[in-house]
Design a protein around this motif. Structure first.
Motif, PDB file in Angstrom:
ATOM      1  N   ARG A 300       0.822  -1.224   0.000  1.00 45.74           N
ATOM      2  CA  ARG A 300       0.000   0.000   0.000  1.00 45.74           C
ATOM      3  C   ARG A 300       0.851   1.267   0.000  1.00 45.74           C
ATOM      4  N   SER A 301       2.033   1.188   0.587  1.00 47.76           N
ATOM      5  CA  SER A 301       2.855   2.391   0.743  1.00 47.76           C
ATOM      6  C   SER A 301       3.408   2.919  -0.569  1.00 47.76           C
ATOM      7  N   GLY A 302       3.614   2.026  -1.548  1.00 54.42           N
ATOM      8  CA  GLY A 302       4.217   2.455  -2.803  1.00 54.42           C
ATOM      9  C   GLY A 302       5.690   2.775  -2.681  1.00 54.42           C
ATOM     10  N   CYS A 303       6.330   2.299  -1.598  1.00 54.25           N
ATOM     11  CA  CYS A 303       7.735   2.627  -1.365  1.00 54.25           C
ATOM     12  C   CYS A 303       8.689   1.521  -1.795  1.00 54.25           C
ATOM     13  N   LYS A 304       8.163   0.318  -2.070  1.00 54.51           N
ATOM     14  CA  LYS A 304       9.026  -0.808  -2.398  1.00 54.51           C
ATOM     15  C   LYS A 304       8.394  -1.652  -3.494  1.00 54.51           C
ATOM     16  N   ILE A 305       9.255  -2.368  -4.219  1.00 59.39           N
ATOM     17  CA  ILE A 305       8.785  -3.292  -5.249  1.00 59.39           C
ATOM     18  C   ILE A 305       9.760  -4.453  -5.343  1.00 59.39           C
ATOM     19  N   MET A 306       9.242  -5.613  -5.691  1.00 59.64           N
ATOM     20  CA  MET A 306      10.072  -6.788  -5.969  1.00 59.64           C
ATOM     21  C   MET A 306      10.149  -6.933  -7.489  1.00 59.64           C
ATOM     22  N   PRO A 307      11.235  -6.490  -8.118  1.00 56.39           N
ATOM     23  CA  PRO A 307      11.291  -6.442  -9.583  1.00 56.39           C
ATOM     24  C   PRO A 307      11.301  -7.805 -10.263  1.00 56.39           C
ATOM     25  N   CYS A 308      11.517  -8.889  -9.504  1.00 55.57           N
ATOM     26  CA  CYS A 308      11.537 -10.210 -10.135  1.00 55.57           C
ATOM     27  C   CYS A 308      10.163 -10.628 -10.641  1.00 55.57           C
ATOM     28  N   VAL A 309       9.086 -10.206  -9.959  1.00 54.81           N
ATOM     29  CA  VAL A 309       7.752 -10.693 -10.339  1.00 54.81           C
ATOM     30  C   VAL A 309       6.706  -9.588 -10.462  1.00 54.81           C
ATOM     31  N   SER A 310       6.974  -8.392  -9.968  1.00 50.35           N
ATOM     32  CA  SER A 310       5.949  -7.348  -9.932  1.00 50.35           C
ATOM     33  C   SER A 310       6.105  -6.362 -11.087  1.00 50.35           C
ATOM     34  N   ARG A 311       4.995  -5.682 -11.419  1.00 55.50           N
ATOM     35  CA  ARG A 311       4.972  -4.778 -12.558  1.00 55.50           C
ATOM     36  C   ARG A 311       4.398  -3.420 -12.137  1.00 55.50           C
ATOM     37  N   PHE A 312       4.302  -2.543 -13.140  1.00 53.09           N
ATOM     38  CA  PHE A 312       3.816  -1.179 -12.909  1.00 53.09           C
ATOM     39  C   PHE A 312       3.018  -0.746 -14.124  1.00 53.09           C
ATOM     40  N   GLU A 313       1.983   0.041 -13.875  1.00 60.29           N
ATOM     41  CA  GLU A 313       1.214   0.671 -14.945  1.00 60.29           C
ATOM     42  C   GLU A 313       1.072   2.153 -14.614  1.00 60.29           C
ATOM     43  N   GLY A 314       1.463   3.028 -15.520  1.00 58.37           N
ATOM     44  CA  GLY A 314       1.341   4.452 -15.254  1.00 58.37           C
ATOM     45  C   GLY A 314       2.300   5.293 -16.066  1.00 58.37           C
TER      46      GLY A 314
END
Length: 321
Positions: A300-314
Motif C-alpha cells: 500500500r505504501s508504494g515505497c518498495k517493489i520486488m522487480p523479479c515478479v511485480s509490474r507497474f502501470e502508469g
C-alpha cells in the motif's frame, strides 16, 4: 547471473520423461568433481540461453542430499508460459553445457521438529523428494500428503509409495479425493511442523486453515515461486545508474534491469526471498504486486517493489538502482 550468485558450470547428463507434462533433468559438473552439498528444500537457478535471450528460472533440487555426484530437477511443461519450461523440454539434451547457481535453501526443514507433516500439490512434490530422502537417512519422523489431478500425473507417486509405504497418502482430483485438512491439522502431536508446496491456492488454503486452528507461524513453512506475469510495457528510470529502460510485455522488471547492464542481487527470482527488494523513489501510476515477500503495508505504501515478479502501470516510475 548476479555477481552475488556463484555459478556452477555443468553438463546435462540425462533427460528423462516422467509423464506427459513433466521431464527430469540430470546435471553433473563439467570438471567431474562433486557438486556442492545441499539440504532438502534447496533450489538452483538455471540459466537458459535461448537465442539472444537469457532466461533464469529457479527449480527445486529433488535428488538425495546424501549424493552430490549429480543434481536433478523436474520441469513441468507450460505451453502458455513465458517460454522457460518449453526451452527446457525442447532444447535441453544430454551433453549440453549449461550454467546453474549454487544451491540456495528458502524451504529448509526445521530439524527441531518432532514430526514433519508435508502437503504437496502437482509439481510441488519436487522439494519433498529431497526432504523425505534427507529425513529417511536421519531416521526422521514424517508423513507426506500428495494431491494431483490424475494418477498418471502423480509425478513420482509410485516411487514415493515404494520407498516410504504408509508414510505417503495420495489424493486424485479426478476421483474426487480431497485432503481432510482440518482433521489432519487438528490431530498432529505437539512439536509437529507443517510444510506445503504447490499451487498458490493450495498454499493459501493450508496457511489460512493452519492459522485458524492455532498453528504458530514459525511451525508453518511454504514455498511458491511466483512466475513473472506479462503485462503492458512500461518505462522505468534507475536513479543510481542514471538509465531509463523499457520493460517489455513478456519481460520482468528484473530482466529489463539486467539487460540494461545493471546487476541487482537475487536468490529465487520468484518473489519469496527478498534479495531483489528495491526502493521506489517516485511514481505516477499503480503497482501490480505479485510477490510473497512484502507486507500488505509495504504494498500500500508504494515505497518498495520486488522487480523479479511485480509490474507497474502508469506515467512514471523511478527506482533506487
Amino acid at each position: 547471473m548476479s555477481t552475488g550468485t556463484t555459478k556452477l558450470d555443468v553438463v546435462v547428463s540425462d533427460v528423462v520423461p516422467v509423464n506427459e507434462l513433466v521431464t527430469r533433468f540430470h546435471f553433473r559438473r563439467r570438471d567431474g568433481e562433486l557438486l556442492p552439498t545441499f539440504s532438502g528444500g534447496a533450489h538452483v537457478v538455471v540459466e537458459m540461453r535461448d537465442g539472444d535471450r537469457t532466461r533464469l528460472n529457479p527449480y527445486s533440487l529433488m535428488g538425495s542430499p546424501l549424493d552430490t555426484r549429480e543434481y536433478t530437477i523436474s520441469v513441468r511443461r507450460d505451453d502458455v508460459g513465458r517460454g522457460g519450461s518449453l526451452f527446457m523440454h525442447r532444447s535441453v539434451k544430454p551433453g549440453l553445457e549449461m550454467v546453474i547457481s549454487y544451491p540456495v535453501n528458502l524451504f529448509s526443514l526445521d530439524l527441531r521438529a518432532k514430526k514433519h507433516l508435508m502437503l504437496a500439490g502437482g509439481i510441488g512434490i519436487t522439494p519433498f523428494m529431497a526432504q523425505t530422502a534427507q529425513l529417511a537417512g536421519e531416521g526422521g519422523n514424517f508423513e507426506l500428503h500428495y494431491t494431483c489431478r490424475t494418477a498418471s500425473l502423480g509425478t513420482y507417486a509410485d516411487l514415493l509409495r515404494e520407498r516410504y509405504d504408509r508414510r505417503i497418502r495420495l489424493y486424485h482430483d479426478d476421483l474426487d479425493e480431497r485432503i481432510d485438512l482440518d482433521r489432519l491439522l487438528s490431530t498432529q502431536p505437539l512439536g509437529t511442523h507443517l510444510y506445503v508446496c504447490g499451487p498458490a491456492g493450495m498454499i493459501n488454503w493450508v496457511r489460512d486453515r493452519a492459522a485458524s486452528l492455532g498453528w504458530p507461524p514459525e511451525a508453518v513453512h511454504f514455498e511458491h515461486f511466483a512466475a513473472p506475469q506479462p503485462g503492458l510495457p512500461f518505462d522505468v528510470t534507475l536513479a543510481v545508474s542514471g538509465k531509463t529502460i523499457r520493460v517489455g510485455e513478456q519481460q520482468s522488471l528484473l530482466e529489463a534491469i539486467e539487460a540494461a547492464g545493471v546487476d541487482p542481487p537475487y536468490l529465487c527470482r520468484g518473489g519469496v526471498c527478498g534479495q531483489c527488494e528495491t526502493n521506489v523513489i517516485s511514481y505516477d501510476g499503480k503497482f501490480i504486486h505479485n510477490d510473497h515477500w512484502l507486507s500488505e503495508e509495504d504494498h500500500r505504501s508504494g515505497c518498495k517493489i520486488m522487480p523479479c515478479v511485480s509490474r507497474f502501470e502508469g506515467k512514471s516510475l523511478v527506482l533506487e538502482r
